[in-house]
Design an enzyme around this catalytic site. Structure first.
Site, PDB file in Angstrom:
ATOM      1  N   GLU A 104     -11.636   6.697   7.892  1.00 35.08           N
ATOM      2  CA  GLU A 104     -10.418   8.341   7.832  1.00 35.08           C
ATOM      3  C   GLU A 104      -9.497   8.205   7.011  1.00 35.08           C
ATOM      4  O   GLU A 104      -8.485   8.845   6.838  1.00 35.08           O
ATOM      5  CB  GLU A 104     -10.658   8.266   9.683  1.00 35.08           C
ATOM      6  CG  GLU A 104     -10.399   7.062  10.477  1.00 35.08           C
ATOM      7  CD  GLU A 104      -8.867   6.689  10.160  1.00 35.08           C
ATOM      8  OE1 GLU A 104      -7.328   8.027   9.940  1.00 35.08           O
ATOM      9  OE2 GLU A 104      -8.295   5.482  10.346  1.00 35.08           O
ATOM     10  N   SER A 151       0.634  -1.556   0.390  1.00 37.81           N
ATOM     11  CA  SER A 151       0.026   0.135  -0.085  1.00 37.81           C
ATOM     12  C   SER A 151       0.742   1.353   0.527  1.00 37.81           C
ATOM     13  O   SER A 151       1.387   1.461  -0.625  1.00 37.81           O
ATOM     14  CB  SER A 151      -0.829  -0.003   1.278  1.00 37.81           C
ATOM     15  OG  SER A 151      -1.587   0.857   0.982  1.00 37.81           O
ATOM     16  N   ASP A 199      -5.374   2.870  -3.761  1.00 31.95           N
ATOM     17  CA  ASP A 199      -7.075   2.468  -3.228  1.00 31.95           C
ATOM     18  C   ASP A 199      -6.686   3.611  -2.810  1.00 31.95           C
ATOM     19  O   ASP A 199      -8.022   4.296  -2.177  1.00 31.95           O
ATOM     20  CB  ASP A 199      -6.717   1.291  -2.264  1.00 31.95           C
ATOM     21  CG  ASP A 199      -5.803   1.452  -1.991  1.00 31.95           C
ATOM     22  OD1 ASP A 199      -4.693   2.046  -0.852  1.00 31.95           O
ATOM     23  OD2 ASP A 199      -5.601   0.733  -1.025  1.00 31.95           O
ATOM     24  N   ARG A 238      -2.652   4.872  17.101  1.00 31.29           N
ATOM     25  CA  ARG A 238      -3.730   6.012  16.816  1.00 31.29           C
ATOM     26  C   ARG A 238      -3.949   6.089  17.714  1.00 31.29           C
ATOM     27  O   ARG A 238      -4.678   5.770  17.559  1.00 31.29           O
ATOM     28  CB  ARG A 238      -3.835   5.127  15.186  1.00 31.29           C
ATOM     29  CG  ARG A 238      -2.953   4.723  13.387  1.00 31.29           C
ATOM     30  CD  ARG A 238      -3.592   4.466  12.888  1.00 31.29           C
ATOM     31  NE  ARG A 238      -2.585   3.128  12.106  1.00 31.29           N
ATOM     32  CZ  ARG A 238      -2.267   3.494  11.328  1.00 31.29           C
ATOM     33  NH1 ARG A 238      -1.053   5.276  11.136  1.00 31.29           N
ATOM     34  NH2 ARG A 238      -1.468   2.498  10.403  1.00 31.29           N
TER      35      ARG A 238
HETATM   36  C1  G1P Z   1      -3.927   1.671   7.881  1.00 31.54           C
HETATM   37  C2  G1P Z   1      -5.491   2.427   8.030  1.00 31.54           C
HETATM   38  C3  G1P Z   1      -6.713   1.494   7.907  1.00 31.54           C
HETATM   39  C4  G1P Z   1      -6.943   0.586   6.676  1.00 31.54           C
HETATM   40  C5  G1P Z   1      -5.725  -0.035   6.419  1.00 31.54           C
HETATM   41  C6  G1P Z   1      -5.722  -0.346   4.867  1.00 31.54           C
HETATM   42  O1  G1P Z   1      -4.719   0.360   9.035  1.00 31.54           O
HETATM   43  O2  G1P Z   1      -5.756   2.609   9.363  1.00 31.54           O
HETATM   44  O3  G1P Z   1      -8.161   2.305   7.793  1.00 31.54           O
HETATM   45  O4  G1P Z   1      -7.661  -0.354   6.305  1.00 31.54           O
HETATM   46  O5  G1P Z   1      -4.466   0.780   6.526  1.00 31.54           O
HETATM   47  O6  G1P Z   1      -4.924   0.939   4.355  1.00 31.54           O
HETATM   48  P1  G1P Z   1      -4.210   0.196  10.410  1.00 31.54           P
HETATM   49  O7  G1P Z   1      -2.482   0.183  10.276  1.00 31.54           O
HETATM   50  O8  G1P Z   1      -4.648   1.210  11.309  1.00 31.54           O
HETATM   51  O9  G1P Z   1      -4.272  -1.393  11.197  1.00 31.54           O
HETATM   52 ZN    ZN Z   2      -3.449   1.468   0.116  1.00 33.57          ZN
END
Ligand code: G1P
Ligand code: ZN
Length: 544
Positions: A365, A113, A282, A497
């Site tokens: 968010e 990502s 995404d 977070r």
């Molecule tokens: C983070 C974001 C979450 C998202 C995910 C994948 O996950 O907070 O909303 O779905 O990346 O893009 P987290 O690192 O907080 O578990």
């Molecule tokens: Zn992504």
């Protein structure tokens, strides 16, 4: 070509997180590491029934090597057909679209990502199911369980597939088709949005946009859609040449990592519209001139105005947001008389609601927004939606959002991330908070009164599955909230977070700086969680 069985031993760290298995490239490069995980997927998912698998990634370092390995293991496991994106490329939403359009049984998406790429950075593997969405927890848990006991994998010997060639190629009995990564996705966007109107706006003299692909996967998608189809001038497309290391940056579209774009938009004489998407395409960030749209507000504005967009002109069935996402969209749902669901963090929790037709739009968010057109969040879709709203309403970004606040009140919102903190300290902090939950309601901290406190648990309304320990949720009198959870996507240490929220009905108070408007919430989080004590940090690393 022969199928070779290879003996192997399990790795104990292959449990998929919020979004697939994410590790350092060096971890994936260990002998048998990737192979074990892929074989574990095929051991859990029946791939031999003559179906199609979709395969592609965000083009980051190790993408091509991994694809060659996965193709051979797929062939050795009896997959009949693989649709692979040319050059090994498929954005995450495009992969979801291709799975759905071609009736595939699933797909393997290679991406970490928004995490950085390169030999010393991150890589990831995610399995998506036939609806085009991330595998639900029971599937990922079965894959993990399998990875703990695996003692061998099957792999086909032979030459690499030419991912840039025309194809199709035969790998043993498996037919590998090389597909245009952009084609299906572009047709889908054409069905949802008013391309004629968008073209008029983007080629008009009084509109200027900037789209920043952050040297990531959406470069070619933006070139086709904004450039070739909609006529946006070349100068409006920034960093649209994908690079395996994303130019050495975090391909994360937020105020910190897309700073050059933000600076350009915050120039009073700057463009009217700015947007960026992340490594795998995404996530999205939306900007107007001198205006940042929080992702939570973005979801609410899209929901309130969806009738202006052709693909949603008949109305929306319902909406969903992840738990830490602000309640702005809840107020829209209430006005529209539709259901609003609160789900745990991670896109996989929206899948059942979308499949059951309970919701049309959903978002997080964390710069994720999408609809029932795919089963992933979709960065370019969100950008096109906003552009379509601008074209159809004749309003600017800031006018649309401030009008929205006037009608629904403003939800001040901010997320504070403490990245790379000590895992033990972070876990101790959450445990201490969890233990304190029963004592919190009724307590006052500064001017704030706590009215509720829990560790969020979710029962899926469709299949009844339960997800527990999804984050500490503290509700405040007047509709504010403080939420705290640990990231499930990091690859080093822990990331704390802290999500901060307050609701302000009075338009005279809407222009305040969110950090000031949320000062009391920030202080409450620090005090209740003893953040500095547990993490050794007196300030977050990223504020959005
Ligand atoms: C983070 C974001 C979450 C998202 C995910 C994948 O996950 O907070 O909303 O779905 O990346 O893009 P987290 O690192 O907080 O578990
Ligand atoms: Zn992504």
């Amino acid at each position: 070509m022969t199928i070779k069985p290879i003996e192997t031993r399990p790795f104990d760290d292959q449990r998929p997180g919020t979004s697939g298995l994410r590790k350092k490239v060096r971890v994936f490069e260990q002998p048998h590491y990737l192979e074990n995980f892929i074989q574990s997927i095929f051991d859990v998912v029946d791939a031999t029934a003559g179906g199609t698998l979709v395969l592609g990634g965000d083009g980051r370092y190790y993408n091509r090597e991994a694809i060659q390995v996965i193709l051979r293991i797929a062939a050795a496991n009896g997959v009949a057909r693989v649709l692979a994106g040319r050059g090994g490329i498929l954005s995450t939403p495009a992969a979801s679209c291709v799975i759905r359009e071609h009736g595939a049984f699933g797909g393997i998406i290679l991406s970490a990502s928004h995490n950085p790429g390169g030999p010393d950075a991150d890589f990831g593997v995610k399995y998506n199911i036939g609806n085009g969405g991330p595998a639900p927890a029971d599937v990922t848990e079965r894959i993990y369980a399998r990875s703990r006991e695996i003692d061998g994998y099957r792999i086909l010997e032979g030459d690499d597939v030419d991912l840039d060639g025309a194809g199709p190629f035969m790998l043993g009995e498996t037919r590998v088709e090389i597909i245009d990564p952009v084609a299906d996705y572009t047709s889908l966007m054409e069905k949802l949005f008013d391309f004629e109107r968008l073209r008029e706006m983007l080629t008009g003299a009084d509109f200027a946009m900037r789209f920043d692909a952050m040297h990531a996967v959406n470069g070619p998608y933006a070139a086709e859609i904004f450039g070739a189809r909609l006529g946006a001038p070349a100068a409006s497309l920034l960093r649209c040449d994908p690079r395996p290391d994303f130019g050495g940056l975090h391909p994360d579209p937020n105020l910190k990592y897309a700073k050059a774009l933000v600076d350009e938009l915050f120039d009073p004489a700057g463009p009217n519209f700015g947007a960026a998407t992340d490594g795998d395409g995404d996530r999205n960030m939306i900007l107007g001139r001198e205006f940042f749209v929080t992702p939570s507000d973005s979801l609410a504005v899209l929901a309130a105005n969806a009738h202006l967009v052709p693909g949603y002109a008949d109305g929306i069935a319902g909406v969903a947001r992840s738990m830490p996402t602000s309640g702005a969209v809840d107020r829209v749902a209430e006005k529209l008389g539709i259901d609003c669901y609160e789900t745990p963090t991670g896109w996989k929790f929206f899948g059942n609601l979308l499949d059951a037709g309970k919701i049309t739009l959903c978002g997080e968010e964390s710069f994720g927004t999408s609809s029932n057109h795919v089963r992933e969040k979709d960065g370019l879709w969100a950008v096109l939606f906003w552009l379509n709203l601008l074209a159809a309403s004749g309003r600017s970004v800031s006018e649309l959002v401030t009008d929205h606040w006037r009608e629904f009140g403003r939800t001040f919102y901010s997320r504070h991330d403490y990245e790379g903190v000590d895992s033990d300290g972070a876990s101790a902090m959450i445990t201490a908070l969890r233990d304190a939950l029963p004592s919190l309601p009724g307590r006052r901290v500064g001017d704030l009164e706590i009215v509720s406190a829990d560790d969020f648990a979710y029962t899926d309304p469709i299949d009844g599955s339960v997800a527990e320990n999804q984050g500490i949720r503290i509700g405040l009198a007047g509709g504010g909230r403080v939420v705290m959870r640990l990231s499930g996507t990091g690859t080093e240490g822990a990331t704390l977070r802290v999500y901060l929220e307050s609701h302000e009905p009075d338009p005279a108070r809407h222009a305040r700086d969110p950090q000031q408007a949320l000062a009391a919430q920030i202080a409450l989080a620090a005090e209740l969680a003893r953040i500095e004590h547990h993490t050794g940090r007196d300030a977050p690393t990223v504020i959005t």
